[in-house]
Each structure stands twice: as structure tokens, then as C-alpha cells.
Design a protein around this motif. Structure first.
Motif, PDB file in Angstrom:
ATOM      1  N   ILE A  91       0.855  -1.194   0.000  1.00 44.58           N
ATOM      2  CA  ILE A  91       0.000   0.000   0.000  1.00 44.58           C
ATOM      3  C   ILE A  91       0.886   1.238   0.000  1.00 44.58           C
ATOM      4  O   ILE A  91       1.764   1.381   0.848  1.00 44.58           O
ATOM      5  N   ALA A  92       0.690   2.103  -0.988  1.00 53.25           N
ATOM      6  CA  ALA A  92       1.442   3.358  -1.057  1.00 53.25           C
ATOM      7  C   ALA A  92       0.718   4.399  -0.215  1.00 53.25           C
ATOM      8  O   ALA A  92      -0.486   4.612  -0.389  1.00 53.25           O
ATOM      9  N   ILE A  93       1.446   4.992   0.718  1.00 49.75           N
ATOM     10  CA  ILE A  93       0.864   6.029   1.586  1.00 49.75           C
ATOM     11  C   ILE A  93       1.776   7.251   1.564  1.00 49.75           C
ATOM     12  O   ILE A  93       2.832   7.254   2.189  1.00 49.75           O
ATOM     13  N   PRO A  94       1.389   8.289   0.790  1.00 53.98           N
ATOM     14  CA  PRO A  94       2.210   9.500   0.767  1.00 53.98           C
ATOM     15  C   PRO A  94       2.294  10.142   2.163  1.00 53.98           C
ATOM     16  O   PRO A  94       1.290  10.263   2.849  1.00 53.98           O
ATOM     17  N   GLU A  95       3.514  10.518   2.527  1.00 55.88           N
ATOM     18  CA  GLU A  95       3.761  11.172   3.812  1.00 55.88           C
ATOM     19  C   GLU A  95       3.741  12.688   3.625  1.00 55.88           C
ATOM     20  O   GLU A  95       4.028  13.156   2.532  1.00 55.88           O
ATOM     21  N   PRO A  96       3.484  13.478   4.692  1.00 56.86           N
ATOM     22  CA  PRO A  96       2.971  13.005   5.973  1.00 56.86           C
ATOM     23  C   PRO A  96       1.497  12.646   5.841  1.00 56.86           C
ATOM     24  O   PRO A  96       0.802  13.177   4.978  1.00 56.86           O
ATOM     25  N   ARG A 139      -0.439  -2.123   8.663  1.00 52.18           N
ATOM     26  CA  ARG A 139       0.508  -3.115   9.200  1.00 52.18           C
ATOM     27  C   ARG A 139      -0.236  -4.183   9.979  1.00 52.18           C
ATOM     28  O   ARG A 139       0.108  -5.362   9.904  1.00 52.18           O
ATOM     29  N   ALA A 140      -1.275  -3.780  10.718  1.00 52.01           N
ATOM     30  CA  ALA A 140      -2.043  -4.763  11.493  1.00 52.01           C
ATOM     31  C   ALA A 140      -2.715  -5.785  10.567  1.00 52.01           C
ATOM     32  O   ALA A 140      -2.956  -6.922  10.964  1.00 52.01           O
ATOM     33  N   ARG A 141      -3.023  -5.363   9.343  1.00 46.67           N
ATOM     34  CA  ARG A 141      -3.651  -6.282   8.376  1.00 46.67           C
ATOM     35  C   ARG A 141      -2.609  -7.014   7.541  1.00 46.67           C
ATOM     36  O   ARG A 141      -2.930  -7.642   6.530  1.00 46.67           O
ATOM     37  N   GLY A 142      -1.339  -6.856   7.887  1.00 40.69           N
ATOM     38  CA  GLY A 142      -0.292  -7.602   7.189  1.00 40.69           C
ATOM     39  C   GLY A 142       0.151  -6.982   5.877  1.00 40.69           C
ATOM     40  O   GLY A 142       0.873  -7.610   5.102  1.00 40.69           O
ATOM     41  N   LEU A 143      -0.257  -5.750   5.595  1.00 43.51           N
ATOM     42  CA  LEU A 143       0.171  -5.110   4.344  1.00 43.51           C
ATOM     43  C   LEU A 143       1.571  -4.522   4.515  1.00 43.51           C
ATOM     44  O   LEU A 143       2.017  -4.254   5.628  1.00 43.51           O
ATOM     45  N   ILE A 144       2.222  -4.316   3.383  1.00 46.11           N
ATOM     46  CA  ILE A 144       3.533  -3.672   3.404  1.00 46.11           C
ATOM     47  C   ILE A 144       3.318  -2.207   3.045  1.00 46.11           C
ATOM     48  O   ILE A 144       2.761  -1.890   1.991  1.00 46.11           O
ATOM     49  N   VAL A 145       3.727  -1.327   3.960  1.00 46.26           N
ATOM     50  CA  VAL A 145       3.506   0.102   3.753  1.00 46.26           C
ATOM     51  C   VAL A 145       4.687   0.695   2.998  1.00 46.26           C
ATOM     52  O   VAL A 145       5.833   0.553   3.417  1.00 46.26           O
ATOM     53  N   ALA A 146       4.383   1.347   1.860  1.00 54.97           N
ATOM     54  CA  ALA A 146       5.408   2.068   1.102  1.00 54.97           C
ATOM     55  C   ALA A 146       5.132   3.556   1.256  1.00 54.97           C
ATOM     56  O   ALA A 146       4.270   4.107   0.570  1.00 54.97           O
ATOM     57  N   PRO A 147       5.841   4.212   2.181  1.00 49.96           N
ATOM     58  CA  PRO A 147       5.629   5.660   2.330  1.00 49.96           C
ATOM     59  C   PRO A 147       6.332   6.382   1.183  1.00 49.96           C
ATOM     60  O   PRO A 147       7.404   5.956   0.766  1.00 49.96           O
ATOM     61  N   THR A 148       5.723   7.431   0.631  1.00 53.83           N
ATOM     62  CA  THR A 148       6.438   8.236  -0.365  1.00 53.83           C
ATOM     63  C   THR A 148       6.649   9.629   0.211  1.00 53.83           C
ATOM     64  O   THR A 148       5.800  10.149   0.933  1.00 53.83           O
ATOM     65  N   VAL A 173       1.440  15.684  -2.774  1.00 60.57           N
ATOM     66  CA  VAL A 173       1.681  14.265  -3.045  1.00 60.57           C
ATOM     67  C   VAL A 173       2.518  14.109  -4.322  1.00 60.57           C
ATOM     68  O   VAL A 173       2.186  14.678  -5.362  1.00 60.57           O
ATOM     69  N   ASP A 174       3.592  13.333  -4.232  1.00 60.90           N
ATOM     70  CA  ASP A 174       4.440  13.050  -5.387  1.00 60.90           C
ATOM     71  C   ASP A 174       3.837  11.879  -6.162  1.00 60.90           C
ATOM     72  O   ASP A 174       4.076  10.712  -5.850  1.00 60.90           O
ATOM     73  N   VAL A 175       3.046  12.219  -7.174  1.00 61.14           N
ATOM     74  CA  VAL A 175       2.293  11.199  -7.920  1.00 61.14           C
ATOM     75  C   VAL A 175       3.232  10.218  -8.631  1.00 61.14           C
ATOM     76  O   VAL A 175       2.977   9.009  -8.670  1.00 61.14           O
ATOM     77  N   ASP A 176       4.334  10.727  -9.181  1.00 62.33           N
ATOM     78  CA  ASP A 176       5.284   9.833  -9.866  1.00 62.33           C
ATOM     79  C   ASP A 176       5.819   8.778  -8.908  1.00 62.33           C
ATOM     80  O   ASP A 176       5.944   7.604  -9.264  1.00 62.33           O
ATOM     81  N   ALA A 177       6.131   9.203  -7.686  1.00 62.12           N
ATOM     82  CA  ALA A 177       6.665   8.254  -6.694  1.00 62.12           C
ATOM     83  C   ALA A 177       5.614   7.204  -6.325  1.00 62.12           C
ATOM     84  O   ALA A 177       5.929   6.027  -6.161  1.00 62.12           O
ATOM     85  N   VAL A 178       4.358   7.622  -6.217  1.00 66.19           N
ATOM     86  CA  VAL A 178       3.277   6.678  -5.892  1.00 66.19           C
ATOM     87  C   VAL A 178       3.160   5.644  -7.012  1.00 66.19           C
ATOM     88  O   VAL A 178       3.100   4.431  -6.762  1.00 66.19           O
ATOM     89  N   ILE A 179       3.168   6.112  -8.269  1.00 66.92           N
ATOM     90  CA  ILE A 179       3.013   5.203  -9.410  1.00 66.92           C
ATOM     91  C   ILE A 179       4.205   4.245  -9.487  1.00 66.92           C
ATOM     92  O   ILE A 179       4.044   3.047  -9.753  1.00 66.92           O
TER      93      ILE A 179
END
Ligand SMILES: *Cc1c(COP(=O)(O)O)cnc(C)c1O
Length: 334
Positions: A77-82, A92-101, A109-115
Motif C-alpha cells: 500500500i502506497a501512503i504518501p507522507e505526511p 501493518r495490522a492487516r499484514g500489508l507492506i507500507v510504502a511511504p512516499t 503528493v508526489d504522484v510519480d513516486a506513488v506510481i
């Protein structure tokens, strides 16, 4: 204590909601299954049929259910910071891998980084919390077109300036928009949130839990808010936006530039924010402090309320920053 830490409606709740809460009701009966009357009332408000709406115990609950329903453990899951701090915790509780951008230089939000993450899910709050910044519909549309991801847009603060991506829904079955009665509608204690999306996404979210996520009192108060309280909500949202803008100007005069919020709060970058917030609390004003936010550093977040509360906040901030001045070593320049 003047509580400017939760971004709730400082003018209270719609009178129509207050009225129904005082009416005697049956507590021995179960609520209506799947909050059908509330979804029917929402249909007119968000301009989508009840099959495209799912309600929950606050939008927190809807967001968490969406993660369970729409992703498998190990998915990215991509989650733009902050960002809204609950979301990485739920993921994380659901077992997903968090990709902060990381944010762009203008904090957007950096759309290129999310994509580039090639995510299975994307979560973007717009207006964002704690920044108050919106992500343009074109950017959400681009993420939908250039990835296969399900995109969750959290519009907890959409009512304040009416910025929304609901118009994109007919174009993509992978967009889920979440909303809440906790902020502009002033019903945070009752816990009512909802998501709007394609019938398939909404059915999937509804399928991972039981039919009684919204209790009867909360449903009645929310329906009353939609039927008779929308003009009250719009009026007080307008007051909040006005207070926010005057507060931003006053802060600027004092040499502090808040981010360009489109919600009912301001994020003010400020070295040593946790200590400053502690000192403000001593003066009876609660604000939310953040340490080392991505791209921003330390900051305080102030909810916009009636002007006397803003004046109290400005005074408390001035005396707290004077007292906290010797504190160094924070990361305002990060
Ligand atoms: C406050 C907030 C919520 C939570 O709302 P509830 O409906 O009260 O659970 C969700 N998202 C964001 C970004 C918020 O700031």
C-alpha cells in the motif's frame, strides 16, 4: 481547556441531530441492518445510489474494513507522507507492506513516486491530515490510469471547501472515497463514517463484517443532520474557513507561515513543537504536536474555531514560543 487538537466542529452539532438524540428510542431492538435508511439519506447528499455506499463505526472502521476486504497480507500500500497516522497502523495490522512516499518540495503528493511503487492499494487523504493540502482530481485520475491499484481517497474534510473527487467515480471501479460525520457535521462521539465507490468495491467492504456497524442513535442523528442540518453544517464550515484564514494571516504577521490548508485546521511548522504544545496546554489550549514530519519537520496543528478560541491560541503560542526559545536541535530544516 480549549481543545483545538481534534479538528472537530467547534460550533457543536446540527440542532436537528441534538433534537433526535433527546427523543426516547428503543434500546432493546437491534439497529436497522446495513444502515439502509442512512444510506438512502446519503444517496442524495453524495449523488450515488445506496448500493454504492457502505457505512461504518466512523471512517476509521470503514478504512480498516477496506484494507481487510481489498488486499491480502503481503500486498503493498502506497501512503504518501505526511499522513493520517492511523492508516499505516491499520495497514501493518492487516499484514500489508507500507510504502511511504516523500512529499514534493511544496508538500504535495508526489504522484510519480506513488506510481513507481506499483502498489496494490493507494491511500491519500485530501484534504490531507495533518497538512490540509488537497490532491487535484487530475492526480488521482492519473494514478488510477497508470496503475492497477485500488485508490482510497479519504475526504474526512471535504465539506469545508467542497473539494472532492466523487465526480471521478463513474470513470473508475477502483476508486473508493471515504467520508465522515465526525468533522464538519460535529458528530465525532457518535462514530459514523462511510465509503462511496463502485458496487463491487462497496459490496466487498460490506462483506467483511456484520450488518450492525452503526448504532440506532447514531444513525438517527446522522439522518437528521442530512435531512435538516446541511445548511447548519455549511454555515459553520464557512465560519471555520474564515477563522482559519484570519488565523493564518495573524500567524504570518508573527513570522510563521502555515501550510495552505483547505480544511478546518492549520499546520504550522515550528521547531520544538512538542515542547511548545505542552506549554500551550498549561495555558488552557490543546493543539496537536508533530515531531519530524516528512519534508516539514516539527509542527503544530491548530483546529479552527470561534475567533475568541483563536485569540487564546495565538496568545498561548506567543508565550510558549518565548518560553521554549532556548530549545534547539529539532528538525525544522529537515
Ligand atoms: C479525523 C479523520 C478521520 C477519522 O474519522 P472518523 O470518522 O471519526 O473515524 C479519518 N481520516 C482523516 C484524515 C481524519 O483526519
Amino acid at each position: 481547556m480549549i481543545d483545538l487538537s481534534e479538528n472537530t466542529n467547534r460550533w457543536g452539532m446540527p440542532p436537528a441531530s441534538r433534537r433526535v438524540l433527546l427523543e426516547p428510542g428503543l434500546t432493546s431492538a437491534y439497529p436497522e441492518a446495513n444502515a439502509l435508511s442512512l444510506r438512502r439519506a446519503l444517496a442524495g447528499y453524495v449523488n450515488a445510489p445506496p448500493e454504492q455506499i457502505v457505512c461504518g463505526c466512523g471512517s476509521d472502521d470503514v478504512l480498516d474494513a477496506a484494507l481487510t476486504a481489498l488486499a491480502r497480507p503481503g500486498d503493498l500500500i502506497a501512503i504518501p507522507e505526511p499522513t493520517f497516522r492511523m492508516m499505516p497502523l491499520f495497514a501493518r495490522a492487516r499484514g500489508l507492506i507500507v510504502a511511504p512516499t516523500a512529499p514534493r518540495a511544496d508538500f504535495g503528493v508526489d504522484v510519480d513516486a506513488v506510481i513507481a511503487c506499483r502498489p496494490r492499494l493507494v491511500y491519500i487523504a485530501s484534504p490531507g491530515n495533518p497538512t490540509g493540502l488537497t490532491t487535484p482530481a487530475e492526480d488521482i485520475d492519473r494514478i488510477l490510469r497508470e496503475t492497477n491499484a485500488i485508490v482510497i481517497v479519504d475526504e474526512a474534510y471535504a465539506e469545508f471547501e467542497g473539494v472532492t473527487v466523487l465526480d471521478l467515480l463513474p470513470r473508475s471501479s477502483r476508486l473508493l472515497v471515504t467520508r465522515t460525520f465526525s468533522k464538519a457535521f460535529g458528530l465525532a462521539a457518535l462514530r459514523v463514517g462511510y465509503a462511496v465507490g463502485s458496487p463491487e468495491l462497496v459490496a466487498a467492504v460490506a462483506a467483511v463484517r456484520g450488518p450492525y456497524q452503526v448504532n440506532s442513535l447514531a444513525a438517527r442523528a446522522a439522518i437528521a443532520a442530512l435531512e435538516e442540518g446541511v445548511s447548519w453544517m455549511r454555515q459553520t464550515a464557512g465560519y471555520a474557513v474564515h477563522s482559519r484564514d484570519v488565523l493564518a494571516r495573524e500567524l504570518l504577521t508573527a513570522g510563521r507561515q502555515a501550510l495552505a490548508s483547505r480544511a478546518n485546521f492549520l499546520l504550522v511548522p515550528l521547531a520544538g513543537a512538542p515542547r511548545v504544545a505542552e506549554l500551550m496546554r498549561r495555558d488552557g489550549v490543546a493543539v496537536r504536536a508533530f515531531a519530524d514530519l516528512a519534508g516539514i519537520g516539527d509542527a503544530i496543528r491548530i483546529t479552527a474555531g470561534p475567533w475568541p478560541e483563536m485569540e487564546a491560541a495565538l496568545l498561548a503560542l506567543a508565550s510558549a514560543t518565548t518560553e521554549a526559545a532556548p530549545v534547539t536541535g529539532s528538525s525544522a530544516c529537515a
